[in-house]
Write a protein that holds these residues in place. Structure first.
Motif, mmCIF file in Angstrom:
data_model
loop_
_atom_site.group_PDB
_atom_site.id
_atom_site.type_symbol
_atom_site.label_atom_id
_atom_site.label_comp_id
_atom_site.label_asym_id
_atom_site.label_seq_id
_atom_site.Cartn_x
_atom_site.Cartn_y
_atom_site.Cartn_z
ATOM 1 N N ILE A 159 0.841 -1.203 0.000
ATOM 2 C CA ILE A 159 0.000 0.000 0.000
ATOM 3 C C ILE A 159 0.874 1.250 0.000
ATOM 4 O O ILE A 159 0.613 2.209 -0.739
ATOM 5 N N VAL A 160 1.914 1.254 0.817
ATOM 6 C CA VAL A 160 2.831 2.400 0.876
ATOM 7 C C VAL A 160 3.520 2.582 -0.470
ATOM 8 O O VAL A 160 3.592 3.698 -0.992
ATOM 9 N N ASP A 161 4.013 1.498 -1.058
ATOM 10 C CA ASP A 161 4.684 1.591 -2.355
ATOM 11 C C ASP A 161 3.755 2.157 -3.429
ATOM 12 O O ASP A 161 4.151 3.013 -4.216
ATOM 13 N N GLU A 162 2.506 1.686 -3.450
ATOM 14 C CA GLU A 162 1.551 2.123 -4.465
ATOM 15 C C GLU A 162 1.150 3.585 -4.291
ATOM 16 O O GLU A 162 0.726 4.228 -5.255
ATOM 17 N N ASN A 163 1.241 4.105 -3.073
ATOM 18 C CA ASN A 163 0.752 5.451 -2.777
ATOM 19 C C ASN A 163 1.846 6.433 -2.381
ATOM 20 O O ASN A 163 1.553 7.531 -1.904
ATOM 21 N N GLU A 164 3.106 6.054 -2.590
ATOM 22 C CA GLU A 164 4.220 6.877 -2.124
ATOM 23 C C GLU A 164 4.136 8.320 -2.644
ATOM 24 O O GLU A 164 4.243 9.278 -1.869
#
Length: 85
Positions: free
Chosen positions: A20-25
């Protein structure tokens, strides 16, 4: 009785959060930059509260302003209709 989360379950949750963090960085960085573009005095974060409300509303949540003894600004969010005060 609640089952204990296995080590593999913890790893699954950690992997999900990392994804989730990677997709929304880029989005998270943009939000951070908007917050820090106009620094606000503690307990008077009017712009920050408005930004939080905007983000929650975009995700389908209902919001309402909140004012408490210490702070004149704040935001409460809920999924579905706004509960009464």
């Amino acid at each position: 009785m609640a089952e204990k989360l296995s080590h593999s379950g913890i790893n699954d949750v950690a992997s999900l959060i990392a994804a989730i963090v990677d997709e929304n960085e880029a989005r998270f960085i943009g939000i951070r930059r908007r917050i820090h573009e106009y620094p606000e005095i503690a307990f008077e974060e009017v712009r920050t509260a408005a930004l939080v409300a905007e983000i929650w509303q975009a995700s389908g949540s209902s919001t309402r302003p909140v004012s408490v003894a210490l702070a004149s600004s704040g935001t409460s969010a809920a999924r579905g209709p706004v509960p009464p005060c």
